[in-house]
Write a protein that holds these residues in place. Structure first.
Motif: not given
Ligand code: UD1
Length: 422
Positions: A8-9, A11, A247, A362, A385
């Motif tokens: 999952y995202h 960042p 990141t 994405t 994302k």
């Protein structure tokens, strides 16, 4: 059932990660215990699938072992079978590492030919040519390399630098009659780890870490194997630094050897990241602006092919066009199609890839094709994302110990899933 990984995202990451022992050093060192007369003790052995595959192969030959908490005790004195079967070798090409030591000790063995692999044909012709020069007769029968003969020292010139080829011949030469000189030997730290262990165990080796290694053989006398520690995994280390880079986060690695990572650290610096090294730690700090990078893969101390895919993932976030040229393997861009599924803008021309950054990624379903390609997909998944699902994740477990726990400790959101076989 096989497993896939949900990412999952995530960042931003932060924190510390402890680097495991190097898979590519553990494999030849485990194979070298075939040369030992005593029970061998190896520490800092990573608990990864490739190590367990080699242990299965050795136990199939009659060896006995105990592998707990990264400590391996292995006794090969009861080996009573010298055939490395297809069913095991097909799952790991590095199984070829048992060829040199088995032949040196038993004067006859059969090792299944490793099949094709995802990153190209990867032949073993150089291993076989060198063993023939040491007096072995080699026949290919029913998909097996059937090697026979008492080995004698020889001058070996490798036409190409080969890591496992060099390791196989070092191990074979340790028990051969007379002196072997390997010219154009691989200089990788994993080769050095093997040489140092053999030297500490009484084998006369000169030129360790250079491209010319000279080994005085014992004429069949088995070695008294001394306890050895596996060096930190420089590719695992590079991969977690790449997680910090993609990141743009601060991450510290512990239990790492920065000298083994010079070419990789220089590339991070050229992209704008700050790198701090002290004792056995490396910290990567965020870049003000991520700059594009030019990479040519090469033998050590050049830029490692095993870090190429991870840098391609980072390059998707650089401001400009990065160029990555794969010089070692013929087909090592399978991650390109998968990175494109996440939105990367990459064009390949033969062995060169141009990565146009920065591009927002994405989440999507992507397929892991080999060990390092899969780590690039995990890195890309962190900044994509939404949700990324990496299929055929077993590739990752061949070489990354506790990958999910380590990433979660850095703040990444990921979990394993199961799905039925196709
Ligand atoms: C090792 C590493 C792998 C890494 C690679 C290159 C292990 C277990 N694996 O693989 O992670 O990507 O080094 O750094 O340590 N070649 C021949 N004939 C041979 C042997 C090799 O043509 O007999 C060619 C290969 O196809 C390749 C090049 O030589 O193009 C280098 O391969 P090599 O160094 O042998 O790779 P491995 O030892 O298999």
């Amino acid at each position: 059932m096989y497993k896939y990984l949900h990412i999952y995202h995530s960042p931003k990451l932060s924190g510390e990660v402890k680097i495991s022992g190097a898979k590519n050093a553990a494999l030849p060192l485990i194979a070298s215990t075939i040369l030992a007369k005593n029970e061998a003790l190896l520490s800092n052995v990573p608990n990864v699938a490739d190590v367990n595959t080699l242990l299965k192969l050795l136990s199939n030959l009659g060896a006995e072992f105990e592998f707990k908490k990264n400590i391996l005790k292995i006794d090969t004195s009861n080996i009573n079978n010298t055939t490395a079967v297809y069913e095991i070798v097909k799952t790991m090409r590095a199984s070829i590492l048992v060829l040199g030591p088995l032949l040196a000790r038993f004067h006859e063995c059969k090792v299944s030919l490793p099949g094709g692999c995802a990153i190209g044909t990867r032949p073993v012709d150089l291993h076989l040519k060198a063993l023939k020069e040491m007096g072995a007769s080699i026949a290919i029968e029913g998909g097996y390399i059937h090697a026979k003969g008492k080995l004698k020292g020889a001058d070996i010139i490798f036409d190409k630098v080969t890591v496992t080829g060099t390791e196989n011949i070092i191990m074979a030469a340790a028990l051969a009659k007379g002196t072997t000189r390997i010219i154009n030997a691989a200089k990788e730290p994993e080769v050095v780890n093997l040489c140092e262990a053999l030297k500490n165990s009484g084998v006369e080796i000169e030129g360790i870490g250079s491209d010319e290694i000279v080994i005085k053989g014992s004429d069949g006398e088995l070695i008294d194997f001394k306890a050895t520690s596996i060096i930190p995994d420089r590719i695992e280390a590079g991969t977690y630094l790449a997680a910090g880079a993609i990141t743009n986060s601060e991450i510290t690695l512990t239990n790492v050897e920065s000298n083994h990572l010079e070419s990789v650290l220089l590339k991070f610096k050229s992209m704008g990241f700050e790198i701090k090294t002290q004792n056995n730690q490396i910290t990567i700090l965020p870049a003000k602006e991520i700059k594009p990078v030019n990479i040519l893969t090469a033998e050590y101390p050049g830029f490692p092919t095993d870090m190429q895919a991870q840098f391609m993932a980072i390059a998707t976030q650089a401001n400009g066009v990065s160029t990555i040229e794969e010089r070692l393997f013929e087909n090592r861009f399978m991650h390109v199609q998968e990175l494109k599924r996440l939105g990367a803008n990459i064009k390949t021309n033969g062995k060169t890839a141009n990565v146009y950054g920065p591009t927002p990624l994405t989440g999507a379903d992507v397929m892991a094709t080999d060990l390092r390609a899969s780590s690039a997909l995990v890195l890309a998944g962190l900044i994509a994302k939404g949700e990324t699902k990496v299929h055929r994740i077993y590739h990752l477990f061949r070489g990354y110990e506790n990958l999910i726990e380590k990433f979660k400790n850095l703040g990444a959101k990921m979990k394993l899933g199961l799905e039925p076989l196709p």
